[in-house]
Design an enzyme around this catalytic site. Structure first.
Site, PDB file in Angstrom:
ATOM      1  N   ASN A  10     -67.504 -48.638   1.335  1.00 38.94           N
ATOM      2  CA  ASN A  10     -66.860 -47.557   0.595  1.00 38.94           C
ATOM      3  C   ASN A  10     -66.116 -48.158  -0.607  1.00 38.94           C
ATOM      4  OD1 ASN A  10     -64.630 -45.816  -0.225  1.00 38.94           O
ATOM      5  ND2 ASN A  10     -65.121 -44.554   1.544  1.00 38.94           N
ATOM      6  N   ASP A  70     -60.624 -47.626  10.472  1.00 40.97           N
ATOM      7  CA  ASP A  70     -61.118 -46.279  10.720  1.00 40.97           C
ATOM      8  C   ASP A  70     -59.956 -45.348  10.452  1.00 40.97           C
ATOM      9  OD1 ASP A  70     -63.171 -44.437  11.400  1.00 40.97           O
ATOM     10  OD2 ASP A  70     -62.170 -44.085  13.311  1.00 40.97           O
TER      11      ASP A  70
END
Length: 196
Positions: A10, A70
């Site tokens: 990302n 996460d």
């Protein structure tokens, strides 16, 4: 100098992590830079489990210390959803934001929420460390700002009048859930990676 693999593809996360970890005496790298193409199923029971499985998988595949995170957005009106499924609500970031607003439309304001993050540090020999961070705020009915990614344009940060997407990278890295989690794990990175 030891290398630390940032176990994400990302671009937004990579930018934040590189800025947060820049002062450390380690060489930061990412999967693209080392030609590592790895998909890890994120089906853990919580954020820490997902971060751990990612960090461990990338560390085993690369032979490097690896850092993974996460993150989820938990909205009170939705009973903590989307939570672990934040990224899987819809395909693109704009679609995810629209889906969230659709789900919230029957509920009265304010739409209080919290961003939660777990980061995991893993070594090829199986050593693990985990840290957590969170950032409270509320969901706005319309996006504001052009920075960040994901739900950032909808998330008004508590104690400010700005969304995550209106903050500069430096400002975001002072208050965000990811920044708080990374700061909490910094002593582990310094102690383990630097001297391993």
């Amino acid at each position: 100098m030891q290398r630390l693999l940032l176990a994400t593809t990302n671009p937004g996360k990579l930018e934040e992590l590189r800025a947060l970890l820049a002062p450390l005496p380690v060489q930061l790298t990412d999967p693209g830079a080392i030609g590592l193409d790895l998909e890890v199923e994120e089906d853990g029971a919580d954020y820490a489990a997902n971060a751990t499985v990612k960090a461990s998988a990338f560390s085993q595949a690369s032979g490097l210390w690896s850092l993974a995170d996460d993150t989820g957005l938990e909205v009170d009106a939705l009973g903590g959803a989307p939570g672990l499924h934040s990224r899987r609500v819809a395909g693109s970031d704009p679609e995810r934001r629209q889906r969230l607003l659709t789900l919230l439309s029957p509920y009265p304001h304010p739409w209080t929420a919290v961003f939660r993050c777990a980061v995991a540090l893993a070594s090829p020999d199986g050593t693990l460390a985990v840290a957590h961070g969170e950032c409270p705020g509320e969901i706005l009915p319309a996006a504001r700002g052009t920075g960040g990614f994901g739900y950032d344009p909808l998330f008004l940060v508590s104690g400010t009048k700005l969304t995550m997407a209106e903050l500069s990278l430096e400002e975001k890295n002072r208050v965000s859930h990811r920044a708080r989690a990374v700061r909490a794990i910094l002593p582990e990175i310094v102690a383990r990676v630097q001297f391993s």
